[in-house]
Design a protein around this motif. Structure first.
Motif, PDB file in Angstrom:
ATOM      1  N   THR A  11      -7.198 -23.157  -3.900  1.00  0.00           N
ATOM      2  CA  THR A  11      -6.085 -23.006  -4.820  1.00  0.00           C
ATOM      3  C   THR A  11      -4.805 -22.901  -4.016  1.00  0.00           C
ATOM      4  OG1 THR A  11      -7.534 -21.765  -6.317  1.00  0.00           O
ATOM      5  CG2 THR A  11      -5.178 -21.673  -6.761  1.00  0.00           C
ATOM      6  N   ASP A  12      -3.822 -23.735  -4.342  1.00  0.00           N
ATOM      7  CA  ASP A  12      -2.611 -23.830  -3.535  1.00  0.00           C
ATOM      8  C   ASP A  12      -1.568 -22.807  -3.989  1.00  0.00           C
ATOM      9  OD1 ASP A  12      -1.164 -24.760  -1.448  1.00  0.00           O
ATOM     10  OD2 ASP A  12      -0.474 -26.588  -2.411  1.00  0.00           O
ATOM     11  N   ALA A  13      -1.927 -21.534  -3.912  1.00  0.00           N
ATOM     12  CA  ALA A  13      -1.009 -20.437  -4.223  1.00  0.00           C
ATOM     13  C   ALA A  13      -1.644 -19.160  -3.686  1.00  0.00           C
ATOM     14  CB  ALA A  13      -0.749 -20.326  -5.720  1.00  0.00           C
ATOM     15  N   GLN A  14      -0.912 -18.418  -2.870  1.00  0.00           N
ATOM     16  CA  GLN A  14      -1.498 -17.289  -2.164  1.00  0.00           C
ATOM     17  C   GLN A  14      -2.064 -16.222  -3.093  1.00  0.00           C
ATOM     18  OE1 GLN A  14      -1.635 -16.833   1.499  1.00  0.00           O
ATOM     19  NE2 GLN A  14      -3.220 -15.574   0.572  1.00  0.00           N
ATOM     20  N   TYR A  15      -1.351 -15.881  -4.139  1.00  0.00           N
ATOM     21  CA  TYR A  15      -1.745 -14.747  -4.969  1.00  0.00           C
ATOM     22  C   TYR A  15      -3.015 -15.024  -5.757  1.00  0.00           C
ATOM     23  CZ  TYR A  15       3.067 -13.798  -3.702  1.00  0.00           C
ATOM     24  OH  TYR A  15       4.208 -13.611  -2.980  1.00  0.00           O
ATOM     25  N   VAL A  16      -3.091 -16.185  -6.382  1.00  0.00           N
ATOM     26  CA  VAL A  16      -4.297 -16.490  -7.152  1.00  0.00           C
ATOM     27  C   VAL A  16      -5.481 -16.765  -6.224  1.00  0.00           C
ATOM     28  CG1 VAL A  16      -3.128 -17.297  -9.222  1.00  0.00           C
ATOM     29  CG2 VAL A  16      -3.547 -18.896  -7.369  1.00  0.00           C
ATOM     30  N   LYS A  17      -5.221 -17.314  -5.035  1.00  0.00           N
ATOM     31  CA  LYS A  17      -6.299 -17.526  -4.068  1.00  0.00           C
ATOM     32  C   LYS A  17      -6.872 -16.189  -3.608  1.00  0.00           C
ATOM     33  CE  LYS A  17      -7.402 -19.696   0.357  1.00  0.00           C
ATOM     34  NZ  LYS A  17      -8.567 -20.428  -0.170  1.00  0.00           N
ATOM     35  N   THR A  18      -5.984 -15.236  -3.307  1.00  0.00           N
ATOM     36  CA  THR A  18      -6.423 -13.906  -2.884  1.00  0.00           C
ATOM     37  C   THR A  18      -7.212 -13.230  -3.997  1.00  0.00           C
ATOM     38  OG1 THR A  18      -4.485 -13.676  -1.451  1.00  0.00           O
ATOM     39  CG2 THR A  18      -5.647 -11.651  -2.043  1.00  0.00           C
ATOM     40  N   LEU A  19      -6.740 -13.378  -5.229  1.00  0.00           N
ATOM     41  CA  LEU A  19      -7.430 -12.770  -6.367  1.00  0.00           C
ATOM     42  C   LEU A  19      -8.806 -13.394  -6.563  1.00  0.00           C
ATOM     43  CD1 LEU A  19      -7.058 -10.732  -8.715  1.00  0.00           C
ATOM     44  CD2 LEU A  19      -6.269 -12.654 -10.103  1.00  0.00           C
ATOM     45  N   GLY A  20      -8.893 -14.721  -6.495  1.00  0.00           N
ATOM     46  CA  GLY A  20     -10.166 -15.389  -6.696  1.00  0.00           C
ATOM     47  C   GLY A  20     -11.176 -15.084  -5.607  1.00  0.00           C
ATOM     48  N   GLU A  21     -10.719 -14.999  -4.361  1.00  0.00           N
ATOM     49  CA  GLU A  21     -11.644 -14.794  -3.245  1.00  0.00           C
ATOM     50  C   GLU A  21     -12.008 -13.330  -3.026  1.00  0.00           C
ATOM     51  OE1 GLU A  21     -10.785 -18.598  -0.330  1.00  0.00           O
ATOM     52  OE2 GLU A  21      -9.963 -16.632   0.210  1.00  0.00           O
ATOM     53  N   THR A  22     -11.047 -12.422  -3.233  1.00  0.00           N
ATOM     54  CA  THR A  22     -11.291 -11.015  -2.882  1.00  0.00           C
ATOM     55  C   THR A  22     -11.057 -10.049  -4.041  1.00  0.00           C
ATOM     56  OG1 THR A  22      -9.027 -10.862  -1.996  1.00  0.00           O
ATOM     57  CG2 THR A  22     -10.772 -11.382  -0.438  1.00  0.00           C
ATOM     58  N   GLY A  23     -10.725 -10.562  -5.225  1.00  0.00           N
ATOM     59  CA  GLY A  23     -10.629  -9.733  -6.407  1.00  0.00           C
ATOM     60  C   GLY A  23      -9.520  -8.689  -6.352  1.00  0.00           C
ATOM     61  N   LEU A  24      -9.690  -7.662  -7.190  1.00  0.00           N
ATOM     62  CA  LEU A  24      -8.687  -6.598  -7.253  1.00  0.00           C
ATOM     63  C   LEU A  24      -8.567  -5.871  -5.918  1.00  0.00           C
ATOM     64  CD1 LEU A  24      -9.277  -4.964 -10.757  1.00  0.00           C
ATOM     65  CD2 LEU A  24      -7.256  -6.235  -9.984  1.00  0.00           C
ATOM     66  N   ALA A  25      -9.688  -5.683  -5.236  1.00  0.00           N
ATOM     67  CA  ALA A  25      -9.654  -5.003  -3.936  1.00  0.00           C
ATOM     68  C   ALA A  25      -8.765  -5.758  -2.962  1.00  0.00           C
ATOM     69  CB  ALA A  25     -11.068  -4.873  -3.374  1.00  0.00           C
ATOM     70  N   GLY A  26      -8.870  -7.085  -2.965  1.00  0.00           N
ATOM     71  CA  GLY A  26      -8.078  -7.898  -2.041  1.00  0.00           C
ATOM     72  C   GLY A  26      -6.607  -7.924  -2.387  1.00  0.00           C
ATOM     73  N   ILE A  27      -6.296  -8.085  -3.681  1.00  0.00           N
ATOM     74  CA  ILE A  27      -4.894  -8.198  -4.069  1.00  0.00           C
ATOM     75  C   ILE A  27      -4.177  -6.865  -3.883  1.00  0.00           C
ATOM     76  CG2 ILE A  27      -5.028  -7.646  -6.537  1.00  0.00           C
ATOM     77  CD1 ILE A  27      -3.186 -10.671  -5.054  1.00  0.00           C
ATOM     78  N   VAL A  28      -4.873  -5.735  -4.136  1.00  0.00           N
ATOM     79  CA  VAL A  28      -4.269  -4.416  -3.912  1.00  0.00           C
ATOM     80  C   VAL A  28      -4.043  -4.196  -2.422  1.00  0.00           C
ATOM     81  CG1 VAL A  28      -4.685  -1.930  -4.063  1.00  0.00           C
ATOM     82  CG2 VAL A  28      -5.135  -3.383  -6.031  1.00  0.00           C
ATOM     83  N   THR A  29      -5.011  -4.595  -1.603  1.00  0.00           N
ATOM     84  CA  THR A  29      -4.873  -4.450  -0.153  1.00  0.00           C
ATOM     85  C   THR A  29      -3.716  -5.294   0.374  1.00  0.00           C
ATOM     86  OG1 THR A  29      -7.240  -4.042   0.074  1.00  0.00           O
ATOM     87  CG2 THR A  29      -6.060  -4.694   2.064  1.00  0.00           C
TER      88      THR A  29
END
Length: 270
Positions: free
Chosen positions: A168-186
């Motif tokens: 996915t060519d967007a950092q925020y949605v890629k982080t959310l898809g790959e690492t979920g809430l834990a990743g986006i909060v981190t």
């Protein structure tokens, strides 16, 4: 810049035939932020003139990338400079002049690139926002975001793992898809701590070069965050290498100043 006459989108010369103009644009936008910070605080007319020339060269190369994410990032940079320098009338006037001049002097292909995003030819299937049809590229990007949000609800906490989800060519949605809430909060915790420490360095520094570097890095954080709306900015090594180099330097500034003072004290005769 030497690629401009070819009519193709400018990209880094070491990327081969199929380059990444968006990556080059992100790098240039972050470097523009750092240089802007130095220009705002250095006093040497000669150095500021050279940096102003460098800003002009960066602008030429950045426009030639035709990267809309990079144009958006520079818009974020302009806004950040205005919000931090609104009391300096000279800076505000220069920003206003730049905002007026850019649409007038920008090459035709740059204007066309921006115009096509909202007012280009419609082929059918475009996503519409407020009644305006976006171009196919932007529409497909938005649809990919929608798919991520839909799939994320099945793995909300930890996501699907790094590289475990479709590109996915967007950092925020890629982080959310790959690492979920834990990743986006981190991720946002990291940005918060980075911003806080850089701001501390900026507020405490007395040396103008160091203060300008810290200010430029703060502007660079904003620029990178805006660029990340349309690119995986924080995992692209050609952007993150200089970004984290500047981060390391800015984090060390208070330590270096303290070391300089202790060395000076040690040289004073007893």
């Amino acid at each position: 810049i030497y690629q401009i006459p070819s009519g193709q989108r400018a990209t880094a010369p070491f990327e081969g035939e199929s380059g990444e103009p968006n990556t080059l644009g992100g790098y240039l936008a972050v470097m523009m932020a750092v240089v802007t910070g130095l220009v705002l605080h250095l006093k040497s007319i000669r150095v500021r003139t050279l940096l102003a020339i460098l800003l002009g060269l960066i602008s030429l190369a950045l426009m030639a990338t035709l990267s809309r994410s990079s144009y958006l990032a520079v818009t974020g940079l302009f806004l950040a400079v205005f919000l931090t320098q609104w009391q300096r009338r000279g800076v505000v006037m220069l920003l206003l002049v730049a905002m007026i001049a850019v649409p007038l002097v920008a090459p035709a292909n740059v204007k066309q690139r921006i115009s096509d995003t909202f007012f280009g030819r419609e082929y059918g299937g475009e996503v519409k926002v407020a009644g305006v049809a976006l171009d196919l590229s932007t529409s497909e990007r938005i649809r990919s975001w929608q798919h991520v949000f839909k799939d994320w609800t099945r793995q909300p906490l930890l996501g699907y793992g790094v590289t475990g989800y479709a590109w996915t060519d967007a950092q925020y949605v890629k982080t959310l898809g790959e690492t979920g809430l834990a990743g986006i909060v981190t991720f946002w915790f990291m940005i918060f701590r980075l911003w806080k420490r850089a701001r501390e360095s900026f507020l405490t520094e007395q040396d103008r070069f160091c203060k300008g570097l810290a200010h430029g890095f703060l502007l660079g954080i904003v620029t990178a965050l805006v660029h990340a709306i349309g690119a995986n900015t924080f995992i692209i090594i050609r952007i993150m290498e200089p970004f984290w180099l500047c981060a390391g330097l800015v984090m060390l500034l208070p330590t270096l100043e303290g070391k300089a003072e202790s060395d000076a004290d040690a040289q004073v005769p007893a």
